[in-house]
Design an enzyme around this catalytic site. Structure first.
Site, short mmCIF file in Angstrom:
data_model
loop_
_atom_site.label_atom_id
_atom_site.label_comp_id
_atom_site.label_asym_id
_atom_site.label_seq_id
_atom_site.Cartn_x
_atom_site.Cartn_y
_atom_site.Cartn_z
N ASP A 29 1.63 99.32 7.83
CA ASP A 29 0.40 99.60 8.56
C ASP A 29 -0.12 100.97 8.11
OD1 ASP A 29 -0.84 98.56 11.59
OD2 ASP A 29 -1.43 100.53 10.79
N ILE A 30 -1.40 101.03 7.83
CA ILE A 30 -2.02 102.24 7.28
C ILE A 30 -2.13 103.35 8.33
CG2 ILE A 30 -4.48 101.77 7.70
CD1 ILE A 30 -2.93 102.69 4.32
N HIS A 93 -1.43 88.49 12.74
CA HIS A 93 -0.42 89.41 12.21
C HIS A 93 0.55 89.81 13.32
CE1 HIS A 93 -3.96 91.79 13.41
NE2 HIS A 93 -3.12 92.72 13.81
N HIS A 95 3.05 92.89 14.38
CA HIS A 95 3.45 94.28 14.15
C HIS A 95 4.96 94.38 14.31
CE1 HIS A 95 -0.62 96.27 14.79
NE2 HIS A 95 -0.85 95.12 15.39
#
Ligand code: AMP
Length: 131
Positions: A29-30, A93, A95
């Protein structure tokens, strides 16, 4: 229009790739809540995770389990936390977040850790090594 994650799958946008199968992809994750926070996605673009059919859903879950085990080996943590939100990116998605404290899984967290591109790259490679 293709989701930003479909554009990552297509190679149009870069990512810090951690793991991949024919059907799923994992990348950092950015804007991580904690070091090693990553996302597992189906390559096929479906917005809402509970719209995946049973085979797609199971495939993504089993992929995430395998990635979580690699993540736990690569990043010091008590456990790997799991969350599904999907309010920002309309592409299913999961996490995965290494947890050392309950605050590590807080979508409202303001003081998110920062990493250089080199640090992201090294971290992705270290997790990938254990996949
Ligand atoms: P949500 O849709 O609310 O589950 O949040 C989407 C997540 O995707 C956020 O944690 C973002 O930081 C992350 N994100 C958005 N764009 C990218 C990208 N290009 N590469 C990696 N992570 C991203």
């Amino acid at each position: 229009m293709a989701s930003i994650f479909s554009r990552i799958v297509a190679g149009e946008i870069p990512c810090y790739k951690v793991a991949e199968t024919d059907t799923c992809l994992a990348f950092l994750d950015i804007n991580p809540m904690a070091k090693g926070h990553l996302l597992c996605i189906p390559k096929k673009e479906i917005d809402y995770i509970f719209d995946l059919d049973d085979a797609q859903f199971t495939d993504l879950q089993l992929f995430s389990k395998r990635v979580a085990k690699a993540l736990k080996q690569a990043v010091q943590c008590i456990r790997v936390g799991v969350a599904v939100q999907g309010l920002d990116v309309p592409h299913a998605h999961i996490h995965l977040i290494p947890l050392n404290s309950p605050d590590d899984l807080d979508f409202k967290r303001a003081d998110r850790p920062k990493f250089t591109p080199e640090e992201f790259q090294q971290l992705a490679a270290e997790i990938a090594r254990h996949f």
